[in-house]
Enzyme design. Structure first.
Site, PDB file in Angstrom:
ATOM      1  N   ARG A 291       0.862  -1.184   0.000  1.00 26.79           N
ATOM      2  CA  ARG A 291       0.000   0.000   0.000  1.00 26.79           C
ATOM      3  C   ARG A 291       0.899   1.235   0.000  1.00 26.79           C
ATOM      4  O   ARG A 291       1.470   1.590   1.018  1.00 26.79           O
ATOM      5  CB  ARG A 291      -0.925  -0.027   1.223  1.00 26.79           C
ATOM      6  CG  ARG A 291      -1.657   1.279   1.446  1.00 26.79           C
ATOM      7  CD  ARG A 291      -2.772   1.157   2.459  1.00 26.79           C
ATOM      8  NE  ARG A 291      -2.369   0.634   3.743  1.00 26.79           N
ATOM      9  CZ  ARG A 291      -1.797   1.358   4.719  1.00 26.79           C
ATOM     10  NH1 ARG A 291      -1.521   2.630   4.517  1.00 26.79           N
ATOM     11  NH2 ARG A 291      -1.497   0.799   5.885  1.00 26.79           N
ATOM     12  N   HIS A 295      -3.867   4.189   4.575  1.00 26.63           N
ATOM     13  CA  HIS A 295      -4.935   3.191   4.667  1.00 26.63           C
ATOM     14  C   HIS A 295      -6.250   3.785   4.177  1.00 26.63           C
ATOM     15  O   HIS A 295      -6.951   3.188   3.362  1.00 26.63           O
ATOM     16  CB  HIS A 295      -5.077   2.716   6.114  1.00 26.63           C
ATOM     17  CG  HIS A 295      -6.204   1.759   6.331  1.00 26.63           C
ATOM     18  ND1 HIS A 295      -6.187   0.458   5.866  1.00 26.63           N
ATOM     19  CD2 HIS A 295      -7.392   1.909   6.953  1.00 26.63           C
ATOM     20  CE1 HIS A 295      -7.305  -0.141   6.193  1.00 26.63           C
ATOM     21  NE2 HIS A 295      -8.054   0.719   6.848  1.00 26.63           N
ATOM     22  N   TYR A 304       4.042   5.581  11.141  1.00 25.03           N
ATOM     23  CA  TYR A 304       4.396   4.202  11.478  1.00 25.03           C
ATOM     24  C   TYR A 304       5.284   3.501  10.449  1.00 25.03           C
ATOM     25  O   TYR A 304       5.621   2.338  10.628  1.00 25.03           O
ATOM     26  CB  TYR A 304       3.136   3.360  11.726  1.00 25.03           C
ATOM     27  CG  TYR A 304       2.111   3.374  10.605  1.00 25.03           C
ATOM     28  CD1 TYR A 304       2.238   2.552   9.498  1.00 25.03           C
ATOM     29  CD2 TYR A 304       0.990   4.211  10.670  1.00 25.03           C
ATOM     30  CE1 TYR A 304       1.301   2.559   8.484  1.00 25.03           C
ATOM     31  CE2 TYR A 304       0.037   4.222   9.661  1.00 25.03           C
ATOM     32  CZ  TYR A 304       0.200   3.397   8.572  1.00 25.03           C
ATOM     33  OH  TYR A 304      -0.749   3.410   7.572  1.00 25.03           O
TER      34      TYR A 304
END
Length: 398
Positions: A291, A295, A304
């Site tokens: 990805r 998200h 993160y």
């Protein structure tokens, strides 16, 4: 061997089953898996990141008949899907959509698997399968209407054999399994495919789906797009073995394919669908991809994961990979790419105009159909929300 099955082959222990082995030895992280070239687990790969065609004795036959025109079509699908996705992200940032779940980086997994389907196959998506929706002929603006809050999907699932988007994580795998069991009872030779992500693979619904599909030999393909991040949780914190190996415990095959290789995804999905249609039961396909973006538009991936990881995967871009192959094979010229750019711009304009022409969502629609006969608590909450909305008007707002 890439394909592993306790049903079709002599059973063997899965990774990490040997007594006395330390957790460090029996756990292979997603990053190590991606870099593996000779050992387990292996990727099915037909196109390298450099755009070179590589042979695969097991899966080459499933793409042997793909023509230059079809290759250009796969490229077009990915380019237009990415453009649509980029426009949707921009529209959300401009306040036109409530939320958007981008597929950036996952185009090959979706287009490859989507183009492997027959018209009579049935698809159960999550909420990120915009490329599969494109392959099934769903108007992109219908997807945006749902994320704007003005419809509940906007298409007839039976018109395209493409179910409405499912927001509840993993539940569509149960729906797909039940539908596939029905297909089998009807004696049809069609197949069912259920899409989900690596995060959903930890849901109980997915495990139940594996159990029922295996026991009833349901003609269903479980297509996991492992983009390596379940929001902020990396895959290695969810599974001690690669996701495709989980199928072994349920008694059906699992295979890992390079999710940025559209030809590989096409071949593996065709193989899995063929198994389903011929009565061989379920298959788990793990498309190992990445990805590239957030998200959803409410997420900040910089909190993160690092830039180095993202940049490494950008070098494996699925669209650039196929373009390199098309150019090296003389299957496409500059005229084709220029025409596609023009078509991409036109799609972007159409999407923007369509969304801006949509009405604002009805703020009170959330209170409808909660109970069949109404409920005092819902009435109270509606009244409270109405007073809250009126307070903006009192302050000169909108």
């Amino acid at each position: 061997m890439t394909v592993e099955s306790t049903a079709a082959r002599t059973p063997r222990r899965s990774a990490g089953s040997k007594a006395g082995t330390t957790g460090a030895k029996r756990t292979t992280t997603a990053k190590k898996d991606a870099a593996a070239t000779g050992g387990e687990p292996q990727l099915v790969q037909l196109l390298t990141p450099e755009g070179k065609r590589v042979k695969n004795a097991e899966f080459d036959k499933y793409v042997a008949g793909v023509t230059a025109e079809e290759l250009r079509g796969l490229y077009r699908d990915m380019v237009l899907t990415r453009r649509f996705d980029a426009e949707a992200t921009a529209l959300q940032r401009q306040g036109e959509l409530g939320l958007w779940a981008s597929l950036l980086g996952q185009e090959a997994a979706q287009i490859g698997s989507g183009r492997a389907l027959r018209d009579d196959d049935y698809v159960f998506p999550t909420y990120r399968e915009h490329g599969v929706a494109w392959c099934r002929g769903v108007d992109p603006t219908n997807l945006l209407g749902m994320f704007r809050g003005v419809n509940n999907g906007g298409w007839d699932p039976n018109g395209n054999n493409f179910h409405l988007y499912t927001i509840v994580i993993g539940s569509q795998t149960l729906h797909a399994t039940g539908y596939a069991m029905g297909v089998a009872k009807d004696g049809a030779d069609s197949a069912v495919i259920a899409y989900f992500g690596d995060g959903a693979s930890s849901q109980g619904d997915v495990a139940e789906s594996f159990t029922f599909s295996a026991v009833y030999n349901a003609p269903v393909v479980f297509f996991c797009q492992n983009n390596q991040w379940a929001i902020s949780e990396p895959t290695e914190k969810q599974s001690r073995v690669p996701i495709y190996q989980r199928a072994q415990g349920f008694g059906f095959p699992g295979v890992r394919v390079d999710g940025n290789d559209v030809l590989g995804c096409l071949a593996v999905t065709r193989w899995a669908l063929e198994r389903a249609r011929s009565g061989e039961g379920p298959t788990l396909v793990e498309a190992f991809t990445y990805r590239m973006g957030a998200h959803t538009t409410s997420d900040d991936p910089t909190r993160y994961r690092g830039d180095e990881e993202r940049q490494a995967w950008e070098a494996k871009d699925p669209i650039l990979r196929l373009r390199r192959y098309l150019e090296a094979s003389n299957h496409a010229d500059e005229g084709f790419f220029a025409e596609l750019e023009t078509e991409s711009e036109a799609l972007g304009r159409r999407v923007r105009e369509a969304v801006r022409a949509m009405p604002d969502p009805d703020h009170f629609a959330i209170f409808e159909n909660v109970y069949a006969d109404g409920h005092a608590l819902v009435d109270e909450e509606r009244a409270q929300f109405a007073a809250y909305q009126a307070s903006f008007a009192d302050q000169g707002g909108n």
